[in-house]
Scaffold this active site. Sequence first.
Site: not given
Length: 468
Positions: A91, A135, A180, A308, A373
Amino acid sequence: MTATVEVQSSGEPQASGVRFPEGFVWGAATASYQIEGAVNEDGRGPSIWDTFSRTPGRVHRGHTGDVACDHYHRYADDVALMSDLGLGAYRFSVAWSRIQPDGTGPVNTRGLDFYDRLVDELAGKGIDPVITLYHWDLPQTLQDRGGWTNRETAEAFADYAQIVYARLGDRIKTWTTLNEPWCSAYLGYGNGVHAPGIQDPAQALTAVHHLLLGHGLATRALRSAGARTLGITLNPVAVAPLDPANPADLDAARIVDGVGNRIFLDPLFKGAYADDVREIIGRFTDLSHIHDGDEAIINAPIDVLGINYYTPTYVSAKPGQPAALDTPGSEGIAFRKPVGPITDIGWQIEPAALTRLLNRIHDDYGVPMMITENGAAYPEGPSPETGEVEDADRISYLDGHLRACLDSLSHGVDLRGYFAWSLMDNFEWAEGYNKRFGLVHVDYTTQQRLPKRSAKWYSEVIRRNGLE
Ligand code: FCB
Protein backbone atom coordinates in the site's frame (compact mmCIF):
# COMPACT_ATOMS: atom_id res chain seq x y z
CA MET A 1 -15.58 -15.37 5.98
CA THR A 2 -14.50 -16.98 9.25
CA ALA A 3 -11.13 -17.70 10.80
CA THR A 4 -9.95 -21.26 11.20
CA VAL A 5 -9.04 -21.66 14.82
CA GLU A 6 -7.68 -25.04 15.85
CA VAL A 7 -9.45 -26.22 18.94
CA GLN A 8 -8.07 -28.52 21.63
CA SER A 9 -10.16 -31.35 23.02
CA SER A 10 -10.86 -29.17 26.06
CA GLY A 11 -12.74 -26.86 23.70
CA GLU A 12 -10.35 -24.00 24.47
CA PRO A 13 -8.72 -22.31 21.48
CA GLN A 14 -5.04 -23.21 21.36
CA ALA A 15 -2.45 -20.53 21.88
CA SER A 16 -0.76 -21.81 18.74
CA GLY A 17 -1.71 -22.76 15.23
CA VAL A 18 -4.16 -19.99 14.44
CA ARG A 19 -4.70 -19.52 10.73
CA PHE A 20 -6.23 -16.70 8.69
CA PRO A 21 -8.82 -17.30 5.98
CA GLU A 22 -7.53 -18.46 2.64
CA GLY A 23 -6.79 -15.52 0.37
CA PHE A 24 -6.21 -13.14 3.29
CA VAL A 25 -4.07 -10.27 1.98
CA TRP A 26 -0.76 -9.63 3.73
CA GLY A 27 0.97 -6.35 3.08
CA ALA A 28 2.88 -3.37 4.37
CA ALA A 29 2.13 0.32 3.91
CA THR A 30 3.93 3.60 3.31
CA ALA A 31 3.00 7.10 2.14
CA SER A 32 4.53 9.37 -0.48
CA TYR A 33 5.80 12.29 1.61
CA GLN A 34 7.04 9.96 4.33
CA ILE A 35 9.41 7.97 2.10
CA GLU A 36 9.97 9.44 -1.35
CA GLY A 37 12.25 12.46 -0.88
CA ALA A 38 13.17 14.02 -4.26
CA VAL A 39 10.87 16.92 -3.54
CA ASN A 40 12.24 19.08 -6.32
CA GLU A 41 12.65 16.44 -8.96
CA ASP A 42 10.96 15.76 -12.26
CA GLY A 43 8.56 18.67 -11.99
CA ARG A 44 7.01 17.96 -8.59
CA GLY A 45 5.24 21.01 -7.14
CA PRO A 46 5.33 21.95 -3.45
CA SER A 47 2.81 20.41 -1.05
CA ILE A 48 1.52 21.65 2.29
CA TRP A 49 3.96 19.30 4.00
CA ASP A 50 6.94 20.97 2.31
CA THR A 51 5.72 24.32 3.57
CA PHE A 52 4.82 23.05 7.03
CA SER A 53 8.03 21.11 7.64
CA ARG A 54 10.07 24.16 6.66
CA THR A 55 8.20 26.36 9.09
CA PRO A 56 10.26 26.64 12.28
CA GLY A 57 8.80 24.86 15.28
CA ARG A 58 6.33 22.67 13.41
CA VAL A 59 8.28 19.42 13.04
CA HIS A 60 10.69 17.80 15.49
CA ARG A 61 14.12 19.43 15.08
CA GLY A 62 13.11 20.95 11.75
CA HIS A 63 13.13 17.60 9.97
CA THR A 64 11.66 17.62 6.45
CA GLY A 65 10.75 15.03 3.83
CA ASP A 66 13.32 16.47 1.38
CA VAL A 67 15.27 13.22 1.31
CA ALA A 68 13.26 10.91 3.60
CA CYS A 69 14.07 7.30 2.60
CA ASP A 70 15.10 8.38 -0.90
CA HIS A 71 12.56 5.86 -2.14
CA TYR A 72 12.06 7.89 -5.33
CA HIS A 73 15.47 6.65 -6.44
CA ARG A 74 15.61 3.39 -4.51
CA TYR A 75 12.14 2.05 -5.31
CA ALA A 76 13.47 -0.99 -7.21
CA ASP A 77 15.60 -2.09 -4.24
CA ASP A 78 12.68 -1.44 -1.92
CA VAL A 79 10.39 -3.61 -4.03
CA ALA A 80 13.05 -6.35 -3.98
CA LEU A 81 13.04 -6.07 -0.20
CA MET A 82 9.25 -6.45 -0.15
CA SER A 83 9.59 -9.52 -2.29
CA ASP A 84 12.21 -10.99 0.08
CA LEU A 85 9.76 -10.46 2.92
CA GLY A 86 7.09 -12.32 0.97
CA LEU A 87 4.59 -9.45 0.91
CA GLY A 88 1.50 -10.18 -1.13
CA ALA A 89 0.51 -6.52 -1.38
CA TYR A 90 2.00 -3.07 -0.98
CA ARG A 91 0.00 0.00 0.00
CA PHE A 92 1.53 3.28 -1.15
CA SER A 93 0.26 6.75 -1.90
CA VAL A 94 0.64 9.11 -4.83
CA ALA A 95 1.93 12.64 -4.34
CA TRP A 96 -0.73 14.79 -6.01
CA SER A 97 1.79 17.58 -6.66
CA ARG A 98 3.97 15.21 -8.71
CA ILE A 99 1.01 14.63 -11.02
CA GLN A 100 -0.42 18.15 -11.08
CA PRO A 101 2.17 20.51 -9.60
CA ASP A 102 -0.49 23.16 -9.01
CA GLY A 103 -3.23 20.77 -7.95
CA THR A 104 -5.28 21.58 -11.04
CA GLY A 105 -4.38 22.08 -14.66
CA PRO A 106 -1.45 20.66 -16.58
CA VAL A 107 -0.41 17.06 -15.98
CA ASN A 108 3.23 16.37 -15.28
CA THR A 109 3.85 13.09 -17.07
CA ARG A 110 7.23 12.60 -15.37
CA GLY A 111 5.37 12.28 -12.08
CA LEU A 112 3.09 9.63 -13.52
CA ASP A 113 6.15 7.88 -14.95
CA PHE A 114 7.52 7.30 -11.46
CA TYR A 115 4.41 5.47 -10.25
CA ASP A 116 4.27 3.62 -13.54
CA ARG A 117 7.76 2.29 -12.94
CA LEU A 118 6.90 1.41 -9.35
CA VAL A 119 3.76 -0.49 -10.35
CA ASP A 120 5.63 -2.42 -13.03
CA GLU A 121 8.35 -3.30 -10.57
CA LEU A 122 5.72 -4.61 -8.15
CA ALA A 123 4.04 -6.61 -10.89
CA GLY A 124 7.41 -8.14 -11.78
CA LYS A 125 7.65 -9.48 -8.22
CA GLY A 126 4.02 -10.57 -8.01
CA ILE A 127 3.13 -7.93 -5.40
CA ASP A 128 -0.36 -6.45 -5.60
CA PRO A 129 -0.35 -2.63 -5.55
CA VAL A 130 -2.95 -0.97 -3.30
CA ILE A 131 -2.98 2.69 -4.17
CA THR A 132 -4.00 5.61 -1.97
CA LEU A 133 -4.67 8.78 -3.92
CA TYR A 134 -4.32 11.18 -1.01
CA HIS A 135 -2.19 10.71 2.08
CA TRP A 136 -2.10 14.32 3.28
CA ASP A 137 0.29 16.02 0.84
CA LEU A 138 -2.08 18.58 -0.69
CA PRO A 139 -0.56 20.74 -3.43
CA GLN A 140 0.34 24.06 -1.79
CA THR A 141 -1.40 26.01 -4.56
CA LEU A 142 -4.71 24.50 -3.48
CA GLN A 143 -4.06 25.39 0.15
CA ASP A 144 -3.39 28.97 -0.97
CA ARG A 145 -7.03 28.93 -2.14
CA GLY A 146 -8.33 27.51 1.15
CA GLY A 147 -7.37 23.86 0.82
CA TRP A 148 -10.04 21.46 2.05
CA THR A 149 -12.16 24.35 3.31
CA ASN A 150 -12.77 25.22 -0.35
CA ARG A 151 -15.32 23.07 -2.17
CA GLU A 152 -13.26 23.36 -5.36
CA THR A 153 -10.59 21.16 -3.78
CA ALA A 154 -13.07 18.26 -3.73
CA GLU A 155 -13.73 18.76 -7.44
CA ALA A 156 -10.00 19.06 -8.17
CA PHE A 157 -9.41 15.82 -6.29
CA ALA A 158 -11.84 13.94 -8.51
CA ASP A 159 -10.08 15.28 -11.62
CA TYR A 160 -6.69 14.26 -10.26
CA ALA A 161 -8.03 10.78 -9.39
CA GLN A 162 -9.12 10.29 -12.99
CA ILE A 163 -5.72 11.36 -14.30
CA VAL A 164 -3.98 8.76 -12.15
CA TYR A 165 -6.55 6.12 -13.02
CA ALA A 166 -6.13 6.74 -16.74
CA ARG A 167 -2.44 5.91 -16.43
CA LEU A 168 -2.43 3.10 -13.86
CA GLY A 169 -5.96 1.70 -13.95
CA ASP A 170 -4.96 -1.17 -16.20
CA ARG A 171 -2.58 -2.54 -13.56
CA ILE A 172 -4.04 -1.61 -10.19
CA LYS A 173 -7.10 -3.39 -8.81
CA THR A 174 -7.59 -1.71 -5.45
CA TRP A 175 -8.09 2.07 -5.33
CA THR A 176 -8.33 4.01 -2.11
CA THR A 177 -9.32 7.64 -2.24
CA LEU A 178 -8.28 9.21 1.09
CA ASN A 179 -6.13 8.18 4.00
CA GLU A 180 -7.54 9.20 7.38
CA PRO A 181 -9.61 12.28 6.56
CA TRP A 182 -9.99 12.61 10.36
CA CYS A 183 -6.31 13.64 10.51
CA SER A 184 -6.47 15.87 7.41
CA ALA A 185 -9.39 17.78 8.91
CA TYR A 186 -8.90 17.72 12.67
CA LEU A 187 -5.10 17.78 12.88
CA GLY A 188 -4.68 19.97 9.78
CA TYR A 189 -7.39 22.56 10.53
CA GLY A 190 -8.45 21.73 14.13
CA ASN A 191 -5.45 21.50 16.44
CA GLY A 192 -2.88 22.50 13.81
CA VAL A 193 -0.41 19.76 14.68
CA HIS A 194 -0.31 18.74 11.00
CA ALA A 195 -0.14 20.79 7.79
CA PRO A 196 -1.50 23.32 7.05
CA GLY A 197 -1.34 24.03 10.80
CA ILE A 198 -4.62 25.86 11.29
CA GLN A 199 -6.62 25.96 14.56
CA ASP A 200 -10.26 26.61 13.78
CA PRO A 201 -13.16 24.21 14.50
CA ALA A 202 -15.29 25.73 11.74
CA GLN A 203 -12.60 25.12 9.14
CA ALA A 204 -12.00 21.61 10.48
CA LEU A 205 -15.67 20.65 10.17
CA THR A 206 -15.92 22.24 6.73
CA ALA A 207 -12.82 20.28 5.68
CA VAL A 208 -14.44 17.02 6.85
CA HIS A 209 -17.32 17.58 4.47
CA HIS A 210 -15.19 18.55 1.49
CA LEU A 211 -12.88 15.59 2.04
CA LEU A 212 -15.90 13.30 2.03
CA LEU A 213 -17.29 15.04 -1.02
CA GLY A 214 -13.94 14.64 -2.79
CA HIS A 215 -14.05 10.94 -1.93
CA GLY A 216 -17.58 10.62 -3.31
CA LEU A 217 -16.85 12.51 -6.53
CA ALA A 218 -13.64 10.53 -7.12
CA THR A 219 -15.39 7.23 -6.35
CA ARG A 220 -18.15 7.94 -8.85
CA ALA A 221 -15.64 8.96 -11.51
CA LEU A 222 -13.35 5.96 -10.98
CA ARG A 223 -16.29 3.56 -10.94
CA SER A 224 -17.52 4.81 -14.27
CA ALA A 225 -13.98 4.64 -15.62
CA GLY A 226 -13.99 0.92 -14.74
CA ALA A 227 -12.32 0.64 -11.31
CA ARG A 228 -13.20 -2.68 -9.71
CA THR A 229 -12.33 -2.37 -6.03
CA LEU A 230 -12.81 1.03 -4.45
CA GLY A 231 -12.41 2.16 -0.88
CA ILE A 232 -11.44 4.81 1.63
CA THR A 233 -9.24 4.46 4.70
CA LEU A 234 -10.47 5.83 8.03
CA ASN A 235 -8.83 5.87 11.44
CA PRO A 236 -11.95 5.44 13.52
CA VAL A 237 -11.59 6.48 17.13
CA ALA A 238 -11.79 3.32 19.26
CA VAL A 239 -13.69 5.28 21.87
CA ALA A 240 -15.18 3.88 25.06
CA PRO A 241 -16.69 5.48 28.17
CA LEU A 242 -14.37 5.41 31.15
CA ASP A 243 -17.24 4.19 33.30
CA PRO A 244 -19.76 2.31 31.16
CA ALA A 245 -22.24 2.42 34.03
CA ASN A 246 -22.19 6.24 34.11
CA PRO A 247 -24.72 7.81 31.70
CA ALA A 248 -22.66 11.02 31.49
CA ASP A 249 -19.59 9.07 30.37
CA LEU A 250 -21.72 7.17 27.86
CA ASP A 251 -22.88 10.49 26.47
CA ALA A 252 -19.29 11.74 26.25
CA ALA A 253 -18.45 8.63 24.22
CA ARG A 254 -21.47 9.24 21.98
CA ILE A 255 -20.25 12.76 21.18
CA VAL A 256 -16.67 11.69 20.45
CA ASP A 257 -17.97 8.80 18.36
CA GLY A 258 -20.21 11.25 16.52
CA VAL A 259 -17.57 13.84 15.66
CA GLY A 260 -14.79 11.28 15.16
CA ASN A 261 -16.55 8.34 13.51
CA ARG A 262 -20.20 8.69 12.56
CA ILE A 263 -19.47 12.02 10.83
CA PHE A 264 -17.61 9.88 8.26
CA LEU A 265 -19.36 6.52 8.45
CA ASP A 266 -22.98 7.72 8.25
CA PRO A 267 -22.73 9.74 5.03
CA LEU A 268 -20.45 7.09 3.52
CA PHE A 269 -22.72 4.13 4.24
CA LYS A 270 -26.13 5.58 5.09
CA GLY A 271 -26.12 8.68 2.90
CA ALA A 272 -26.80 11.19 5.69
CA TYR A 273 -25.20 12.81 8.70
CA ALA A 274 -26.90 11.83 11.95
CA ASP A 275 -28.98 14.56 13.62
CA ASP A 276 -26.73 14.85 16.68
CA VAL A 277 -23.65 15.26 14.46
CA ARG A 278 -25.35 17.80 12.22
CA GLU A 279 -26.25 19.73 15.37
CA ILE A 280 -22.57 19.91 16.37
CA ILE A 281 -21.50 20.98 12.86
CA GLY A 282 -24.23 23.63 13.05
CA ARG A 283 -22.76 25.02 16.27
CA PHE A 284 -19.61 26.08 14.42
CA THR A 285 -20.82 26.68 10.86
CA ASP A 286 -24.04 27.79 9.18
CA LEU A 287 -24.09 24.40 7.38
CA SER A 288 -24.20 26.17 4.01
CA HIS A 289 -21.17 24.17 2.86
CA ILE A 290 -23.36 21.03 2.87
CA HIS A 291 -25.34 21.26 -0.37
CA ASP A 292 -28.43 19.27 -1.21
CA GLY A 293 -27.32 16.07 -2.86
CA ASP A 294 -23.82 16.01 -1.32
CA GLU A 295 -24.61 13.18 1.05
CA ALA A 296 -25.89 11.06 -1.83
CA ILE A 297 -22.61 11.66 -3.66
CA ILE A 298 -20.62 10.68 -0.56
CA ASN A 299 -22.79 7.56 -0.31
CA ALA A 300 -21.37 6.20 -3.63
CA PRO A 301 -21.00 2.43 -3.10
CA ILE A 302 -17.54 1.21 -2.14
CA ASP A 303 -16.16 -2.31 -1.90
CA VAL A 304 -13.89 -2.20 1.10
CA LEU A 305 -13.34 0.08 4.07
CA GLY A 306 -9.74 0.52 5.15
CA ILE A 307 -9.21 0.69 8.89
CA ASN A 308 -6.12 2.18 10.50
CA TYR A 309 -5.86 1.35 14.17
CA TYR A 310 -3.18 2.03 16.76
CA THR A 311 -4.62 2.89 20.16
CA PRO A 312 -7.84 3.19 22.20
CA THR A 313 -9.50 6.35 23.54
CA TYR A 314 -11.30 6.56 26.90
CA VAL A 315 -13.50 9.50 27.72
CA SER A 316 -15.48 10.73 30.68
CA ALA A 317 -17.74 13.64 31.49
CA LYS A 318 -15.90 16.53 33.14
CA PRO A 319 -17.91 19.72 33.49
CA GLY A 320 -15.85 22.81 32.66
CA GLN A 321 -13.28 20.93 30.58
CA PRO A 322 -12.46 22.94 27.44
CA ALA A 323 -12.92 21.15 24.10
CA ALA A 324 -10.04 19.18 22.66
CA LEU A 325 -9.03 21.10 19.52
CA ASP A 326 -9.04 17.91 17.47
CA THR A 327 -12.62 17.14 18.50
CA PRO A 328 -14.94 20.12 18.00
CA GLY A 329 -17.92 19.91 20.35
CA SER A 330 -16.03 18.03 23.05
CA GLU A 331 -16.49 20.70 25.75
CA GLY A 332 -17.02 19.01 29.10
CA ILE A 333 -15.26 15.82 28.03
CA ALA A 334 -11.96 14.55 29.45
CA PHE A 335 -9.73 12.29 27.37
CA ARG A 336 -7.88 9.90 29.66
CA LYS A 337 -4.08 9.95 29.44
CA PRO A 338 -2.69 6.64 28.14
CA VAL A 339 -2.25 4.05 30.87
CA GLY A 340 -0.60 0.67 30.93
CA PRO A 341 1.87 -0.34 28.26
CA ILE A 342 2.54 2.38 25.70
CA THR A 343 4.72 2.54 22.59
CA ASP A 344 7.58 4.96 21.98
CA ILE A 345 5.13 7.53 20.62
CA GLY A 346 3.12 7.33 23.85
CA TRP A 347 0.14 5.43 22.46
CA GLN A 348 -1.60 2.97 24.77
CA ILE A 349 -1.54 -0.65 23.62
CA GLU A 350 -4.86 -2.45 23.70
CA PRO A 351 -5.53 -5.06 21.00
CA ALA A 352 -9.01 -5.83 22.36
CA ALA A 353 -10.04 -2.28 21.41
CA LEU A 354 -9.36 -3.21 17.77
CA THR A 355 -11.68 -6.21 18.06
CA ARG A 356 -14.39 -4.00 19.54
CA LEU A 357 -13.93 -1.41 16.80
CA LEU A 358 -14.09 -3.92 13.94
CA ASN A 359 -17.07 -5.71 15.44
CA ARG A 360 -18.95 -2.48 15.95
CA ILE A 361 -18.38 -1.23 12.39
CA HIS A 362 -19.38 -4.64 11.07
CA ASP A 363 -22.52 -4.71 13.22
CA ASP A 364 -23.58 -1.13 12.43
CA TYR A 365 -22.47 -0.76 8.81
CA GLY A 366 -21.96 -4.33 7.50
CA VAL A 367 -19.07 -3.41 5.24
CA PRO A 368 -16.06 -5.55 4.20
CA MET A 369 -12.91 -4.24 5.83
CA MET A 370 -9.16 -4.37 5.55
CA ILE A 371 -6.64 -3.25 8.14
CA THR A 372 -4.73 -0.72 6.05
CA GLU A 373 -2.42 0.29 8.92
CA ASN A 374 -1.42 -1.12 12.28
CA GLY A 375 1.96 -1.03 13.93
CA ALA A 376 4.09 0.43 16.66
CA ALA A 377 6.91 2.91 17.18
CA TYR A 378 9.93 1.55 19.02
CA PRO A 379 13.39 3.07 18.90
CA GLU A 380 15.70 0.05 18.46
CA GLY A 381 18.54 0.21 15.96
CA PRO A 382 21.15 -2.40 15.11
CA SER A 383 22.71 -3.92 18.22
CA PRO A 384 26.47 -3.31 18.42
CA GLU A 385 27.02 -7.00 19.26
CA THR A 386 24.91 -8.81 16.69
CA GLY A 387 24.21 -6.12 14.11
CA GLU A 388 20.56 -7.20 14.29
CA VAL A 389 17.62 -5.02 15.29
CA GLU A 390 15.98 -6.82 18.18
CA ASP A 391 12.48 -5.36 18.35
CA ALA A 392 10.61 -7.87 20.48
CA ASP A 393 8.09 -5.25 21.60
CA ARG A 394 7.03 -4.61 18.02
CA ILE A 395 6.58 -8.35 17.44
CA SER A 396 4.41 -8.62 20.50
CA TYR A 397 2.34 -5.58 19.42
CA LEU A 398 1.76 -7.05 15.95
CA ASP A 399 1.04 -10.52 17.31
CA GLY A 400 -1.51 -9.16 19.77
CA HIS A 401 -3.30 -7.13 17.11
CA LEU A 402 -3.37 -10.00 14.63
CA ARG A 403 -5.03 -12.10 17.35
CA ALA A 404 -7.51 -9.27 17.77
CA CYS A 405 -8.24 -9.56 14.04
CA LEU A 406 -8.83 -13.29 14.45
CA ASP A 407 -11.30 -12.58 17.24
CA SER A 408 -13.20 -10.28 14.89
CA LEU A 409 -13.13 -12.87 12.12
CA SER A 410 -14.71 -15.31 14.58
CA HIS A 411 -17.38 -12.69 15.28
CA GLY A 412 -18.20 -12.79 11.57
CA VAL A 413 -16.40 -9.63 10.47
CA ASP A 414 -15.54 -9.73 6.75
CA LEU A 415 -11.88 -8.78 7.19
CA ARG A 416 -9.90 -9.24 4.00
CA GLY A 417 -6.36 -8.24 4.78
CA TYR A 418 -3.77 -6.65 7.01
CA PHE A 419 -1.09 -4.06 6.19
CA ALA A 420 1.65 -3.42 8.70
CA TRP A 421 2.66 0.19 9.23
CA SER A 422 5.25 0.57 8.06
CA LEU A 423 7.44 -1.22 5.56
CA MET A 424 10.35 0.88 6.76
CA ASP A 425 11.23 3.65 9.19
CA ASN A 426 10.24 7.00 7.71
CA PHE A 427 9.28 10.63 8.24
CA GLU A 428 6.69 10.43 11.00
CA TRP A 429 4.98 13.79 10.31
CA ALA A 430 5.34 16.23 13.24
CA GLU A 431 7.67 13.72 14.94
CA GLY A 432 10.11 13.81 12.02
CA TYR A 433 12.55 10.90 11.96
CA ASN A 434 12.40 10.63 15.73
CA LYS A 435 9.83 7.80 15.77
CA ARG A 436 10.50 4.53 14.00
CA PHE A 437 7.54 2.44 12.86
CA GLY A 438 9.36 0.29 10.30
CA LEU A 439 9.67 -3.47 9.95
CA VAL A 440 12.86 -2.48 8.18
CA HIS A 441 15.38 -0.18 9.83
CA VAL A 442 16.63 2.80 7.83
CA ASP A 443 19.99 4.40 8.54
CA TYR A 444 19.30 7.95 7.40
CA THR A 445 22.96 8.79 6.85
CA THR A 446 23.69 5.87 4.52
CA GLN A 447 20.09 5.00 3.48
CA GLN A 448 20.94 1.41 4.29
CA ARG A 449 17.90 -0.81 4.85
CA LEU A 450 18.10 -3.57 7.46
CA PRO A 451 15.14 -5.86 8.13
CA LYS A 452 14.42 -5.93 11.85
CA ARG A 453 13.61 -9.10 13.78
CA SER A 454 9.94 -8.14 13.34
CA ALA A 455 10.32 -8.22 9.54
CA LYS A 456 11.56 -11.79 9.74
CA TRP A 457 8.76 -12.69 12.12
CA TYR A 458 6.20 -11.09 9.78
CA SER A 459 7.59 -13.07 6.83
CA GLU A 460 6.89 -16.24 8.77
CA VAL A 461 3.36 -15.09 9.59
CA ILE A 462 2.75 -14.49 5.89
CA ARG A 463 4.31 -17.82 4.88
CA ARG A 464 2.12 -19.82 7.23
CA ASN A 465 -0.90 -17.49 6.84
CA GLY A 466 -1.19 -17.41 10.59
CA LEU A 467 0.37 -17.25 14.00
CA GLU A 468 2.21 -19.85 16.04
C1 FCB B 1 -1.22 7.19 10.68
C2 FCB B 1 -0.76 7.70 9.33
C3 FCB B 1 0.56 7.17 8.89
C4 FCB B 1 1.54 7.05 10.03
C5 FCB B 1 0.93 6.34 11.21
C6 FCB B 1 1.85 6.14 12.38
O1 FCB B 1 -2.10 8.10 11.24
O2 FCB B 1 -1.71 7.39 8.34
O3 FCB B 1 1.04 7.97 7.85
O4 FCB B 1 2.02 8.29 10.37
O5 FCB B 1 -0.22 7.01 11.63
